[in-house]
Write a protein that holds these residues in place. Structure first.
Motif, short mmCIF file in Angstrom:
data_model
loop_
_atom_site.label_atom_id
_atom_site.label_comp_id
_atom_site.label_asym_id
_atom_site.label_seq_id
_atom_site.Cartn_x
_atom_site.Cartn_y
_atom_site.Cartn_z
N LYS A 65 0.87 -1.17 0.00
CA LYS A 65 0.00 0.00 0.00
C LYS A 65 0.91 1.22 0.00
CE LYS A 65 -4.01 1.91 2.20
NZ LYS A 65 -4.59 2.21 3.47
N ALA A 66 0.62 2.17 -0.89
CA ALA A 66 1.47 3.36 -1.00
C ALA A 66 1.08 4.43 0.01
CB ALA A 66 1.44 3.92 -2.41
N SER A 67 -0.22 4.71 0.14
CA SER A 67 -0.66 5.76 1.07
C SER A 67 -2.16 5.65 1.27
CB SER A 67 -0.33 7.14 0.51
OG SER A 67 -1.10 7.39 -0.64
N ASP A 68 -2.67 6.42 2.20
CA ASP A 68 -4.10 6.42 2.45
C ASP A 68 -4.88 6.99 1.26
OD1 ASP A 68 -3.87 5.25 4.92
OD2 ASP A 68 -3.71 7.16 5.97
N GLU A 69 -4.22 7.87 0.49
CA GLU A 69 -4.87 8.44 -0.69
C GLU A 69 -4.98 7.42 -1.82
OE1 GLU A 69 -1.78 10.48 0.25
OE2 GLU A 69 -3.11 10.96 1.91
N GLN A 70 -4.17 6.39 -1.78
CA GLN A 70 -4.17 5.38 -2.83
C GLN A 70 -4.67 4.07 -2.21
OE1 GLN A 70 -0.33 4.38 -4.52
NE2 GLN A 70 -1.20 4.44 -6.55
N PRO A 71 -5.98 3.85 -2.21
CA PRO A 71 -6.54 2.70 -1.50
C PRO A 71 -6.21 1.35 -2.14
CG PRO A 71 -8.24 3.85 -2.72
CD PRO A 71 -6.99 4.66 -2.85
N GLU A 72 -5.81 1.34 -3.42
CA GLU A 72 -5.52 0.06 -4.05
C GLU A 72 -4.22 -0.51 -3.50
OE1 GLU A 72 -5.17 2.90 -6.24
OE2 GLU A 72 -7.31 3.08 -6.49
N ALA A 73 -4.20 -1.80 -3.37
CA ALA A 73 -2.96 -2.49 -3.00
C ALA A 73 -2.58 -3.37 -4.17
CB ALA A 73 -3.18 -3.32 -1.74
N CYS A 74 -1.31 -3.67 -4.28
CA CYS A 74 -0.88 -4.61 -5.30
C CYS A 74 0.02 -5.65 -4.64
CB CYS A 74 -0.18 -3.89 -6.46
SG CYS A 74 1.29 -3.00 -6.00
N VAL A 75 0.14 -6.79 -5.25
CA VAL A 75 0.95 -7.88 -4.71
C VAL A 75 2.15 -8.06 -5.62
CG1 VAL A 75 1.00 -10.33 -4.11
CG2 VAL A 75 -1.07 -8.99 -3.71
N VAL A 76 3.35 -8.02 -5.03
CA VAL A 76 4.59 -8.15 -5.79
C VAL A 76 5.55 -9.10 -5.09
CG1 VAL A 76 4.35 -5.80 -6.71
CG2 VAL A 76 5.75 -6.20 -4.69
N SER A 77 6.48 -9.60 -5.86
CA SER A 77 7.52 -10.47 -5.29
C SER A 77 8.41 -9.66 -4.36
CB SER A 77 8.37 -11.06 -6.41
OG SER A 77 9.49 -11.74 -5.86
N ILE A 78 8.82 -10.29 -3.29
CA ILE A 78 9.72 -9.64 -2.33
C ILE A 78 11.06 -9.30 -2.98
CG2 ILE A 78 10.72 -11.78 -1.43
CD1 ILE A 78 10.60 -10.51 1.37
N THR A 79 11.38 -9.96 -4.08
CA THR A 79 12.65 -9.69 -4.77
C THR A 79 12.64 -8.33 -5.47
OG1 THR A 79 11.93 -10.87 -6.76
CG2 THR A 79 13.18 -12.13 -5.11
N HIS A 80 11.47 -7.70 -5.61
CA HIS A 80 11.36 -6.39 -6.25
C HIS A 80 11.23 -5.26 -5.24
CE1 HIS A 80 11.27 -7.97 -10.25
NE2 HIS A 80 10.32 -8.82 -9.91
N LEU A 81 11.60 -5.55 -4.00
CA LEU A 81 11.49 -4.54 -2.94
C LEU A 81 12.83 -4.27 -2.29
CD1 LEU A 81 8.21 -5.84 -1.27
CD2 LEU A 81 8.45 -3.93 -2.88
N ARG A 82 12.98 -3.04 -1.80
CA ARG A 82 14.19 -2.64 -1.08
C ARG A 82 13.82 -2.36 0.37
NH1 ARG A 82 16.03 2.35 -2.74
NH2 ARG A 82 13.97 2.86 -3.52
N PHE A 83 14.70 -2.76 1.27
CA PHE A 83 14.43 -2.62 2.70
C PHE A 83 15.57 -1.87 3.38
CE2 PHE A 83 12.14 -6.28 1.23
CZ PHE A 83 10.93 -6.18 1.86
N SER A 84 15.24 -1.16 4.43
CA SER A 84 16.24 -0.46 5.22
C SER A 84 17.12 -1.47 5.95
CB SER A 84 15.56 0.45 6.24
OG SER A 84 16.50 0.94 7.16
N THR A 85 18.41 -1.20 5.97
CA THR A 85 19.32 -2.09 6.70
C THR A 85 19.09 -2.03 8.20
OG1 THR A 85 21.02 -0.36 6.69
CG2 THR A 85 21.11 -2.00 4.92
N SER A 86 18.35 -1.03 8.66
CA SER A 86 18.06 -0.92 10.10
C SER A 86 16.90 -1.83 10.53
CB SER A 86 17.75 0.53 10.48
OG SER A 86 16.57 0.96 9.84
N LEU A 87 16.21 -2.42 9.57
CA LEU A 87 15.13 -3.36 9.88
C LEU A 87 15.72 -4.55 10.64
CD1 LEU A 87 12.06 -3.56 9.23
CD2 LEU A 87 12.70 -4.94 7.27
N SER A 88 15.12 -4.93 11.75
CA SER A 88 15.70 -5.97 12.61
C SER A 88 15.88 -7.32 11.90
CB SER A 88 14.87 -6.15 13.87
OG SER A 88 13.57 -6.61 13.54
N PHE A 89 15.10 -7.59 10.88
CA PHE A 89 15.22 -8.86 10.16
C PHE A 89 15.67 -8.63 8.71
CE2 PHE A 89 10.96 -7.32 10.66
CZ PHE A 89 10.40 -7.32 9.39
N PHE A 90 16.42 -7.54 8.48
CA PHE A 90 16.93 -7.23 7.15
C PHE A 90 17.79 -8.37 6.61
CE2 PHE A 90 20.51 -5.85 4.56
CZ PHE A 90 19.84 -5.32 3.46
#
Length: 108
Positions: A65-90
């Protein structure tokens, strides 16, 4: 077999327990979403609101989900996402992404 079932189960459990999870899109995902009239940038803050496993062929996928203004959600592979290195399970996410991408390239 591409995924290790024990690794997948543990990662999905961890991610589900920590929803929503902040993330950002890769450049490839940004281009693909644009072709479906969903316009974001690589810097657009996204939230993972659900996690599902689509079997060995689909892998771990995330409902975004991008924001409250954009109610649609989409489903994507986790391989197409970037995560913060500070995430405890990065490290766990990165290990899964790296292994999956490597095995998919090898399977071609």
């Amino acid at each position: 077999m591409i995924d290790k079932s024990k690794q997948v189960a543990m990662l999905i459990e961890t991610m589900t327990a920590n929803l929503p999870i902040p993330t950002k899109a890769t450049d490839i995902l940004v281009r693909n979403l644009k072709s479906h009239s969903i316009v974001i940038t690589p810097d657009t803050p996204l939230e993972i609101v659900d996690v599902v496993y689509l079997g060995d062929e689909g892998g771990i996928c995330c409902a975004l989900k991008a924001s409250d203004e954009q109610p649609e959600a989409c489903v994507v592979s986790i391989t197409h996402l970037r995560f913060s290195t500070s995430l405890s399970f990065f490290k766990e996410i990165h290990a899964y992404q790296t292994a999956r991408i490597k095995k998919l390239k090898k399977a071609r």
